[in-house]
Scaffold this active site. Structure first.
Site, mmCIF file in Angstrom:
data_model
loop_
_atom_site.group_PDB
_atom_site.id
_atom_site.type_symbol
_atom_site.label_atom_id
_atom_site.label_comp_id
_atom_site.label_asym_id
_atom_site.label_seq_id
_atom_site.Cartn_x
_atom_site.Cartn_y
_atom_site.Cartn_z
ATOM 1 N N SER A 1 -7.170 -8.600 3.508
ATOM 2 C CA SER A 1 -7.415 -9.187 2.212
ATOM 3 C C SER A 1 -8.717 -8.629 1.662
ATOM 4 C CB SER A 1 -7.519 -10.705 2.383
ATOM 5 O OG SER A 1 -7.465 -11.328 1.146
ATOM 6 N N THR B 1 2.991 -8.099 5.951
ATOM 7 C CA THR B 1 1.905 -8.770 5.220
ATOM 8 C C THR B 1 2.130 -8.843 3.711
ATOM 9 O OG1 THR B 1 0.631 -7.558 6.840
ATOM 10 C CG2 THR B 1 -0.590 -8.965 5.363
ATOM 11 N N ILE C 1 -6.088 -2.487 5.840
ATOM 12 C CA ILE C 1 -6.096 -3.097 4.499
ATOM 13 C C ILE C 1 -5.796 -4.583 4.637
ATOM 14 C CG2 ILE C 1 -5.285 -2.918 2.129
ATOM 15 C CD1 ILE C 1 -6.484 -0.314 3.078
ATOM 16 N N ILE D 1 0.837 -1.208 0.000
ATOM 17 C CA ILE D 1 0.000 0.000 0.000
ATOM 18 C C ILE D 1 0.871 1.256 0.000
ATOM 19 C CG2 ILE D 1 -1.786 1.269 1.290
ATOM 20 C CD1 ILE D 1 -2.794 -1.316 -0.076
ATOM 21 N N CYS E 1 18.238 -24.535 -7.533
ATOM 22 C CA CYS E 1 16.809 -24.868 -7.544
ATOM 23 C C CYS E 1 16.013 -23.859 -8.371
ATOM 24 C CB CYS E 1 16.252 -24.913 -6.124
ATOM 25 S SG CYS E 1 17.177 -25.961 -5.016
ATOM 26 N N CYS F 1 23.159 -22.563 -2.067
ATOM 27 C CA CYS F 1 23.609 -21.259 -2.574
ATOM 28 C C CYS F 1 23.998 -20.286 -1.481
ATOM 29 C CB CYS F 1 22.545 -20.642 -3.485
ATOM 30 S SG CYS F 1 21.026 -20.199 -2.655
ATOM 31 N N HIS G 1 -7.861 -11.168 -6.522
ATOM 32 C CA HIS G 1 -9.220 -11.707 -6.428
ATOM 33 C C HIS G 1 -10.146 -11.062 -7.446
ATOM 34 C CE1 HIS G 1 -7.585 -12.583 -2.373
ATOM 35 N NE2 HIS G 1 -8.268 -13.698 -2.531
ATOM 36 N N GLU H 1 10.056 3.202 6.533
ATOM 37 C CA GLU H 1 9.781 1.790 6.833
ATOM 38 C C GLU H 1 10.669 1.369 7.996
ATOM 39 O OE1 GLU H 1 7.690 -0.850 5.966
ATOM 40 O OE2 GLU H 1 8.899 -1.712 7.578
HETATM 41 C C1 LIG Z 1 -2.190 -15.034 4.879
HETATM 42 C C2 LIG Z 1 -2.624 -13.881 4.061
HETATM 43 C C3 LIG Z 1 -3.035 -14.085 2.739
HETATM 44 C C4 LIG Z 1 -3.448 -13.018 1.960
HETATM 45 N N1 LIG Z 1 -3.765 -13.239 0.656
HETATM 46 C C5 LIG Z 1 -4.101 -12.190 -0.131
HETATM 47 C C6 LIG Z 1 -4.370 -12.362 -1.503
HETATM 48 O O1 LIG Z 1 -4.244 -13.474 -2.042
HETATM 49 N N2 LIG Z 1 -4.783 -11.304 -2.243
HETATM 50 C C7 LIG Z 1 -4.901 -10.081 -1.700
HETATM 51 O O2 LIG Z 1 -5.299 -9.159 -2.411
HETATM 52 N N3 LIG Z 1 -4.625 -9.849 -0.402
HETATM 53 C C8 LIG Z 1 -4.217 -10.872 0.385
HETATM 54 N N4 LIG Z 1 -3.906 -10.657 1.705
HETATM 55 C C9 LIG Z 1 -3.928 -9.296 2.196
HETATM 56 C C10 LIG Z 1 -2.711 -8.491 1.766
HETATM 57 O O3 LIG Z 1 -1.524 -9.216 1.992
HETATM 58 C C11 LIG Z 1 -2.644 -7.185 2.545
HETATM 59 O O4 LIG Z 1 -3.860 -6.558 2.397
HETATM 60 C C12 LIG Z 1 -1.562 -6.247 2.091
HETATM 61 O O5 LIG Z 1 -0.326 -6.874 2.019
HETATM 62 C C13 LIG Z 1 -1.488 -5.088 3.053
HETATM 63 O O6 LIG Z 1 -0.451 -4.245 2.698
HETATM 64 P P1 LIG Z 1 -0.028 -3.049 3.643
HETATM 65 O O7 LIG Z 1 0.961 -2.268 2.863
HETATM 66 O O8 LIG Z 1 -1.218 -2.357 4.136
HETATM 67 O O9 LIG Z 1 0.610 -3.741 4.914
HETATM 68 P P2 LIG Z 1 2.085 -4.264 5.217
HETATM 69 O O10 LIG Z 1 2.624 -5.041 4.092
HETATM 70 O O11 LIG Z 1 2.027 -4.947 6.521
HETATM 71 O O12 LIG Z 1 2.932 -2.957 5.309
HETATM 72 C C14 LIG Z 1 2.904 -2.092 6.402
HETATM 73 C C15 LIG Z 1 4.303 -1.641 6.668
HETATM 74 O O13 LIG Z 1 4.316 -0.607 7.629
HETATM 75 C C16 LIG Z 1 5.466 -0.702 8.428
HETATM 76 N N5 LIG Z 1 5.260 0.010 9.663
HETATM 77 C C17 LIG Z 1 4.376 -0.271 10.621
HETATM 78 N N6 LIG Z 1 4.480 0.620 11.632
HETATM 79 C C18 LIG Z 1 5.472 1.478 11.279
HETATM 80 C C19 LIG Z 1 6.062 2.603 11.914
HETATM 81 N N7 LIG Z 1 5.628 3.023 13.087
HETATM 82 N N8 LIG Z 1 7.067 3.236 11.282
HETATM 83 C C20 LIG Z 1 7.521 2.818 10.071
HETATM 84 N N9 LIG Z 1 6.992 1.758 9.438
HETATM 85 C C21 LIG Z 1 5.979 1.093 10.041
HETATM 86 C C22 LIG Z 1 5.598 -2.195 8.612
HETATM 87 O O14 LIG Z 1 6.911 -2.563 8.951
HETATM 88 C C23 LIG Z 1 5.158 -2.745 7.247
HETATM 89 O O15 LIG Z 1 6.250 -2.977 6.384
HETATM 90 C C24 LIG Z 1 -3.485 -11.713 2.505
HETATM 91 C C25 LIG Z 1 -3.083 -11.515 3.818
HETATM 92 C C26 LIG Z 1 -2.648 -12.582 4.592
HETATM 93 C C27 LIG Z 1 -2.175 -12.350 5.981
#
Ligand SMILES: Cc1cc2nc3c(=O)[nH]c(=O)nc-3n(C[C@H](O)[C@H](O)[C@H](O)COP(=O)(O)OP(=O)(O)OC[C@H]3O[C@@H](n4cnc5c(N)ncnc54)[C@H](O)[C@@H]3O)c2cc1C
Ligand SMILES: Cc1cc2nc3c(=O)[nH]c(=O)nc-3n(C[C@H](O)[C@H](O)[C@H](O)COP(=O)(O)OP(=O)(O)OC[C@H]3O[C@@H](n4cnc5c(N)ncnc54)[C@H](O)[C@@H]3O)c2cc1C
Lengths: 416, 120, 576
Positions: free
Chosen positions: C425, C124, C423, C96, C493, C533, C133, C115
């Site tokens: 799934s 995540t 945010i 996101i 691999c 590796c 989806h 980050e």
């Molecule tokens: C098991 C599983 C399966 C899923 N499968 C799907 C799928 O097939 N299709 C789909 O569309 N979605 C799927 N999702 C949902 C999807 O993965 C998430 O919606 C998406 O990755 C969220 O992204 P994000 O950037 O909001 O969160 P994140 O990737 O968690 O990013 C947030 C970031 O903020 C950073 N952060 C937090 N606090 C701070 C701070 N105070 N200072 C600096 N940095 C900070 C964290 O370190 C992290 O890197 C799945 C989720 C799970 C758990």
């Protein structure tokens, strides 16, 4: 490029295969994906190799050196740093796409193919260890490579999971190089490597061996900080209340080897689920005519001497195949009562054969029987058989017309 | 009971030996070859081991050379010998069998190379 | 809202939580008090949904549950960013935050993405199914549906511009009961309403034709062609790299710890590297997004983590299945997508995920029970699969709110804060669309104060290193001739060459750890899990970034792989 026999892998099996194919009059191309030939022996610097062949206890690199010198003296072409990108069959020939830094990607056609690709180690994930994934979890082979080839120490306080040979050998190497090995944990009720390694690698250095126990959890987010160990019950599940925490910075895994045949599988050859390798006959030919397998790619051997033997067998049969002098084995060899497995799984009648087998459990005073229907072909007595210790047996040529022979182990009546 | 149990480590057969010292003499049983008998004698009187390790080299493309003692050394001297091995620096490209150290101090045993440093 | 509070009170009482105190804060209902366990905490939170409040702030404590949760924090502390100024500060480098950074870089703005980890996509965004989806399993009218559908439709273009792999294998929602086929017309109508195309009902025969290995108990399926797959960490990296190439700055190991407020504005962002002056802040902190909101005094929702465990199967299984397979979720009330078997863009099959509520936000440990669940529930969908095929497994946590919907909006109380929070799934599928909307919101706020122009140098195409595996024979040979390291395979691999590892180390977004290289170049991701590796990759990193081998890490500092060298004594004399 075209060749009669193409050998994949320049470990001891591949070196012997290339040599034998060359001696059988075939044109040979030997390829190796690493920069140095010798296979895993390059990192097995301990001694104990070559007892059968040379009646000497050589180290791994010395053993490989002997074969390599022989291969070089016959001007067999070795392509190093060379990787198989693709393998197909067309008009009963093997079509390979290879890649290396000097030639880029290039095709090779071979009449016969010998896969001497060795084995790889089971990973922590495959033994289902849970917890996060911090630094400090190594397979014993990776640790062996780091220490023996590069001189890098992977940790200072180590716990070893699994009592395979490589694990015990690494426990000694780590100790000699200044690390502390806190213990070797084995889930089974007996050590899974050779007894001599238990003596000279663990007992000599007062490294404790814990049987019937396992590591249940790895602690630490960045680097391993400790592991939880527990005793296990007869079904290998941890016994409640026996857990204890051991601070350490490294977990070494020696939990088994898996024959590496991934490049062959797309060809659709028959595999043996108990060895993890292809089904072969005594010429080491698989169920695909012209395709041979040898060494640890066929099944994991204990002794490199026997690995070389299988390579030589495969190499000379592959040369024979190119001269149309090779038929496929059709008599089925069945691993019967008390056998873990037997290799080869097929036999060609009218030819000598070397059969390797492992017992399914530790047994004393046993009788091995080879039977064809009602008829007993061979009987052999053993004082003691253990699954980690592989047995070698030479079988007389079988008459034609047999469908199946069965190997089985029977415990002699104890008279005490 | 003047009987000692041990496992022969001379080959992978791993024979289980019984050493009887009752008669004042060593009587070995359980061995399948002569080596087992010799091993048992040594193990009781003066246990020895062959030692394998690596030594540092000056060549970045071959930083470590595998070595072994050409013969066995007293088991209780192994860590002393490791200290010696750890301070050796190889400055020539050696081949298997080449001598790294004529005589390991404190023993009569040579230390030899076991890999071919020209094979890169 | 007095009436609303009354109603919530009554509901919680009937659920057995009379002790919970209620209040209202800025339109949200705040829950306080103590309960016995996490299930009660959740039940109380869900019980407060649906009475007209903006959200549920669940501050209930759970007796016996200490604040001993896992959370990684950067080890560094310095002032390298102190007094720096940015027009926009994005908190969080997941899919996101990175997608937002890229969309914002279309504008002539000074952008910083912060980050807390040493790499992006460590939470995540690298711990999910990688599925785009089709927007079927989401409620019509929800933000989830809105963004999922739009995001799904954007993926082809984004993949073309950013150069990541995308495939549309389609999915089957399998039916175990013959009568469920009768629901076909209903499902099709619902699909049409939700904007899906081409949804079909397949008989068992048809399913069997498509997927010969399908489990015997399956009676038919709903087929959804608009289901895609990507490598989620690669999409995140692609977005981030394009953002950097268009002028955005990414700061790793930088954690937001609070805000300097000036009235209803955020003036400064407090971090472990000093206070950053920010024109506007975007909250994309994933599982921690409620905490970021709290820091700005604007928390109106609560994140409760829902853990999902995933297993990856050996590549040799890939030919046994073509489509994404899952069980149809016909009860409609389940909070998960159900899980199943997803073919991966890199050639494996993924099993899972599970869905379990957990209080611990960054606890990614797995258990034998969870693996067993995957084995028993999902593996049988494809008869060719065995437990032996598992090569690895891991967990992720979904950032769920009690409302179970995304939050994509400007703060109502803080002038210069935009939330992209909760945010869960299908956040990956929705990311392209969320990023576009957040950018629009942010730019319109910034425009109130200044004239914002388009970035004249914006290039939507990511510049990237060659991928020898994807080249034709001639091009590949030309590449290897020019640079032989592309011909030297080091990860057997996954067939990764030394050249690709070197490229990853020196990429726009540099990868300096074993795990970062794994995420970029796949070295170590295969069946041997790095067994072969790792020594080579360690040496290449050490050589390329000129640091001692004992400093090379698996991931962040503190995860060093090598503790020392043997034969130091011999070398000491020589090297001096
Ligand atoms: C098991 C599983 C399966 C899923 N499968 C799907 C799928 O097939 N299709 C789909 O569309 N979605 C799927 N999702 C949902 C999807 O993965 C998430 O919606 C998406 O990755 C969220 O992204 P994000 O950037 O909001 O969160 P994140 O990737 O968690 O990013 C947030 C970031 O903020 C950073 N952060 C937090 N606090 C701070 C701070 N105070 N200072 C600096 N940095 C900070 C964290 O370190 C992290 O890197 C799945 C989720 C799970 C758990
Ligand atoms: C990590 C490890 C440690 C071991 N340690 C010991 C030990 O200490 N003592 C002991 O007795 N036994 C040990 N073994 C067993 C040992 O493997 C055998 O004794 C013997 O070396 C096997 O010989 P091989 O030729 O079958 O396989 P290897 O020695 O493994 O040789 C196989 C060769 O094939 C090459 N290759 C594989 N696939 C391809 C391909 N697709 N293209 C090109 N080349 C390819 C490999 O790079 C390798 O060089 C160990 C095995 C492993 C895996």
């Amino acid at each position: 490029m075209k060749t009669d026999v193409m050998v994949i892998g320049a470990g001891p099996a591949g070196l012997s295969a290339a040599l034998a194919a060359n001696q059988g009059g075939a044109g040979v191309l030997l390829i190796e994906r690493e920069s140095r030939p010798g296979g895993i022996l390059k990192q097995c610097i301990h001694d104990g190799f070559g007892i059968v062949r040379y009646n000497e206890k050589l180290s791994g690199p010395e053993y490989a050196f002997c074969d390599l010198e022989a291969v070089k003296s016959r001007n067999i072409e070795i392509l190093k740093n060379t990787f198989v990108l693709d393998l197909k069959m067309k008009d009963s020939k093997f079509k390979l796409l290879l890649q290396n830094p000097d030639k880029g990607v290039f095709p090779v056609t071979a009449t016969s193919l010998v896969a001497a690709t060795g084995c790889r180690e089971r990973t922590s994930r495959q033994v289902f260890i849970h917890g996060d994934r911090p630094a400090g979890i190594y397979s014993a082979g990776t640790a062996q490579n780091l220490i023996n080839i590069h001189g890098y120490l992977p940790g200072r306080k180590c716990v070893v999971l699994g009592s395979g040979d490589i694990g015990m050998i690494m426990a000694r190497r780590l100790t000699l190089e200044g690390a502390e090995v806190l213990g070797v944990y084995e889930i089974k009720s007996e050590v899974s490597g050779l007894t001599r390694n238990l003596v000279q690698c663990l007992e000599d250095f007062d490294i404790p061996l814990y049987l019937n126990s396992t590591v249940t959890k790895v602690h630490g987010a960045r680097r391993v900080e400790g592991v939880t160990v527990a005793a296990v019950g007869p079904d290998y599940s941890p016994l409640f209340g026996t857990e204890s925490y051991i601070p350490c910075d490294t977990l070494l895994l020696s939990v088994g080897l898996i024959p590496e045949n991934d490049i062959l599988e797309p060809l659709g050859l028959a595999m043996d689920t108990s060895t993890g390798g292809p089904i072969v006959d005594q010429q080491m030919m698989t169920t695909i005519p012209g395709l041979f397998s040898c060494g640890n790619a066929t099944h994991v051997y204990d002794l490199v001497d026997h690995v070389s033997e299988s390579g030589a067998t495969a190499g000379s049969a592959a040369a024979g195949y190119c001269k149309k002098d090779c038929v496929q084995g059709e008599i089925e060899v069945k691993a019967g009562d008390n056998l873990l497995y037997a290799v080869p799984q097929r036999l060609v009648p009218g030819k000598d054969s070397v059969v390797y087998f492992r017992s399914a459990r530790t047994m004393d005073n046993v009788l091995l029987q080879v039977e064809a229907g009602e008829k007993v072909l061979t009987n052999k007595k053993y004082i003691r058989l253990r699954p980690p210790e592989m047995e070698r047996l030479v079988l007389e040529p079988l008459p034609a017309g047999l469908e199946k022979v069965v190997l089985s182990l029977k415990e002699a009546e104890t008279d005490a | 009971m003047p009987e000692t149990l041990m496992t022969c480590i001379q080959c992978p057969l791993s024979c289980r030996l019984v050493v009887d010292t009752g008669s004042g003499e060593l009587v070995v049983s359980g061995n399948q070859c002569r080596k087992g008998e010799e091993y048992a004698h040594d193990e009781i009187i003066n246990p020895t081991r062959s030692l394998t390790s690596t030594v540092a080299t000056i060549f970045p493309d071959f930083p470590l050379l595998p070595v072994r003692t050409d013969g066995e050394v007293p088991k209780d001297k192994i860590f002393e010998i490791m200290d010696i091995i750890n301070s050796i620096l190889v400055e020539k490209r050696l081949r298997p069998g080449d001598v790294v150290l004529e005589k390991i101090p404190g023993t009569g045993t040579p230390l030899i190379a076991t890999a071919d440093m020209r094979e890169l | 809202m007095e009436g609303g509070l009354q109603l919530v009170k009554k509901t919680l009482q009937s659920k057995g939580f009379p002790q919970v105190e209620l209040s209202e804060r800025r339109g949200a209902v705040v829950l306080e008090g103590e309960v016995q366990n996490w299930d009660d905490y959740l039940a109380a939170g869900y019980g407060a949904v649906g009475y007209g409040f903006r959200g549920v702030v669940n501050n209930i404590t759970v007796s016996g549950l200490k604040n001993c949760f896992t959370e990684s924090r950067p080890a560094v502390k310095d002032l390298s960013l102190d007094s720096s100024e940015f027009d926009v500060v994005i908190v969080g480098g997941g899919i996101i935050g990175c997608a937002i950074a890229r969309e914002l870089s279309r504008w002539d703005l000074k952008i910083a993405l912060l980050e807390k980890e040493d790499d992006i996509a460590k939470h995540t965004s690298s711990r999910n199914n990688g599925m785009i989806h089709p927007a079927m399993a989401v409620k019509l009218g929800s933000k989830k549906h809105h963004y999922n559908l739009r995001g799904n439709r954007m993926y082809d273009q984004v993949a073309g511009e950013l150069g990541f792999e995308l495939e549309w294998p389609g999915s089957l929602a399998l039916l175990t009961k013959s009568w469920q086929i009768l629901l076909g017309p209903l499902a099709k109508r619902s699909a049409r309403k939700k904007g899906l195309h081409g949804v079909k009902v397949f008989s068992r025969r048809k399913v069997k034709d498509l997927e010969p290995n399908i489990g015997d108990e399956q009676r038919g399926a709903f087929y959804m062609p608009e289901s895609g797959i990507v490598a989620p960490y690669k999409v995140t990296v692609a977005y981030a790299e394009n953002a950097i190439q268009n002028g955005a700055r990414l700061f790793m190991n930088t954690m937001v710890q609070g805000f300097v407020m000036e009235g209803s504005r955020i003036a400064g962002v407090r971090t472990n590297r000093g206070i950053i002056q920010a024109g506007l802040v975007v909250n994309a902190a994933g599982i921690w997004s409620d905490r970021i909101a709290e820091m700005a005094g604007d928390r109106f929702f609560t994140i409760h983590p829902r853990k999902g465990v995933i297993a990856i199967l050996d590549k040799k299984t890939r030919n046994s299945q073509k489509l994404i397979l899952g069980r149809a979720q016909l009860n409609g009330r389940s909070h998960t997508k159900g899980g199943g078997l997803t073919p991966l863009i890199d050639g494996n099959i993924l099993v899972g995920p599970t869905a379990t509520e957990t209080p611990d936000r960054e606890d990614y440990s797995t258990s034998a029970k969870e693996l067993q669940f995957l084995e028993e529930n999902h593996l049988p969908l494809n008869k060719a699969l065995k437990k032996d095929d598992f090569i690895t497994y891991f967990a992720g946590t979904r950032a769920c709110t009690f409302e179970e919907d995304f939050i994509v909006e400007a703060s109502k109380y803080v002038e210069n804060l935009v939330h992209a929070a909760g945010i869960q799934s299908p956040g990956l599928a929705s990311a392209p669309a969320i990023a576009v909307d957040v950018t629009d919101i942010a730019v319109s706020i910034l425009k109130k104060k200044a004239d914002i122009k388009a970035n004249p140098n914006f290039n939507p195409r990511r510049l990237e290193a060659p991928n020898p595996g994807k080249l034709g024979l001639e091009d590949r040979n030309r590449l290897i001739a020019a640079n032989p390291s592309y011909g030297r395979i080091i990860c057997r691999c996954e067939m990764v060459s030394e050249g690709e590892v070197v490229d990853a180390i020196h990429a726009t977004l540099p990868a300096h750890s074993i795990d970062a290289i794994k995420r970029r170049a796949r070295a170590g991701m295969g069946r041997c899990q790095g067994g072969f590796c790792t020594p080579a990759v360690l040496n290449i990193i050490s050589r390329e970034i000129n640091s001692d081998i004992t400093e090379v890490c698996k991931r962040e500092p503190g995860s060093e792989m090598i503790v020392g060298r043997t034969k130091d004594k011999a070398r000491a004399g020589y090297e001096n």
